[in-house]
Design a protein around this motif. Structure first.
Motif, PDB file in Angstrom:
ATOM      1  N   MET A  11       0.844  -1.200   0.000  1.00 25.72           N
ATOM      2  CA  MET A  11       0.000   0.000   0.000  1.00 25.72           C
ATOM      3  C   MET A  11       0.878   1.249   0.000  1.00 25.72           C
ATOM      4  O   MET A  11       1.679   1.443   0.921  1.00 25.72           O
ATOM      5  N   PRO A  12       0.762   2.110  -0.999  1.00 33.32           N
ATOM      6  CA  PRO A  12       1.496   3.376  -0.978  1.00 33.32           C
ATOM      7  C   PRO A  12       1.070   4.204   0.238  1.00 33.32           C
ATOM      8  O   PRO A  12      -0.107   4.217   0.618  1.00 33.32           O
ATOM      9  N   SER A  13       2.015   4.871   0.847  1.00 36.46           N
ATOM     10  CA  SER A  13       1.696   5.681   2.027  1.00 36.46           C
ATOM     11  C   SER A  13       2.614   6.888   2.101  1.00 36.46           C
ATOM     12  O   SER A  13       3.663   6.931   1.449  1.00 36.46           O
ATOM     13  N   GLN A  14       2.195   7.848   2.908  1.00 38.63           N
ATOM     14  CA  GLN A  14       3.013   9.039   3.107  1.00 38.63           C
ATOM     15  C   GLN A  14       4.351   8.665   3.738  1.00 38.63           C
ATOM     16  O   GLN A  14       4.425   7.779   4.593  1.00 38.63           O
ATOM     17  N   ASP A  15       5.383   9.351   3.321  1.00 40.74           N
ATOM     18  CA  ASP A  15       6.692   9.177   3.950  1.00 40.74           C
ATOM     19  C   ASP A  15       6.588   9.593   5.420  1.00 40.74           C
ATOM     20  O   ASP A  15       5.917  10.580   5.743  1.00 40.74           O
ATOM     21  N   PRO A  16       7.225   8.849   6.332  1.00 38.97           N
ATOM     22  CA  PRO A  16       7.137   9.190   7.755  1.00 38.97           C
ATOM     23  C   PRO A  16       7.528  10.628   8.075  1.00 38.97           C
ATOM     24  O   PRO A  16       6.945  11.259   8.966  1.00 38.97           O
TER      25      PRO A  16
END
Length: 208
Positions: A11-16
């Protein structure tokens, strides 16, 4: 062509380092290419084991087959036949202990990303379809539903499809219950819940 990879598409997600500065949704959702690739992992099993774990009995192999063909609207219509909240369920249903737990692909590797595909289909529909859901013909009966949480909204949607005139009574300012007041924005955006509620209103459901 079938995709026999043992791993589901991540799942693509925002960079921390980006998400620690905002309250926006962390998971970004599949791209069209990822959805097509993940849908190709489904074996379209004859016995549909995945449906055993779905509380609302979504026709999972059928909707995934439509995703694999690139007909995302047809996939949405299949899901919405039994689910009143596809964009919500694609995000917060515990698929790992429900439909995906029974997925045959999960016996040797990752199960098919059913929830991720459901979210993709619902988001695609919300982004591309501007027509409101059609209000079913009234059957002459009225029903009251107390509380607009997930159960109340699901009940209202199921009854509205059958032609009942449904009024949902909610004590708080917004409909949604735990979806609005219990799940944080970065997990389930309030706008997603409101979009689902608006769809129910278009079908004739009244929120009071």
């Amino acid at each position: 062509m079938a995709n026999m990879s043992l791993q589901k598409n991540p799942m693509p997600s925002q960079d921390p380092n980006v998400r620690n500065k905002n309250f926006e949704e962390v998971a970004l959702g599949y791209t069209e290419a990822q959805a097509l690739d993940e849908a190709a992992r489904c074996l379209n099993c004859k016995n549909r084991a995945c449906m055993q774990g779905c509380p609302v009995m979504v026709h999972i192999p059928e909707f995934i087959a439509e995703v694999a063909k690139g007909d995302f609207e047809a996939a949405y219509q299949i899901i919405s036949n039994t689910s009143a909240l596809p964009a919500v369920c694609g995000r917060v249903c515990p698929q790992e202990t429900q439909c995906e737990m029974y997925c045959v692909r999960g016996k040797k590797g990752d199960p098919v990303g059913i929830g991720r595909l459901e979210r993709f289909v619902a988001d695609w529909h919300n982004a591309h379809c501007t027509e409101a859901p059609e209000k079913p013909a009234s059957n002459g009966h009225r029903v009251a539903v107390v509380g607009s949480g997930p159960a109340g909204l699901t009940c209202a949607g199921d009854l509205a499809r059958k032609g009942y005139e449904v009024t949902v009574f909610e004590a708080l300012h917004l409909a949604g219950g735990v979806l609005v007041y219990g799940i944080p924005e970065f997990r389930l955006p309030k706008a997603i819940v409101q979009k689902e509620v608006d769809g129910l209103k278009a079908m004739g459901v009244t929120i009071a």
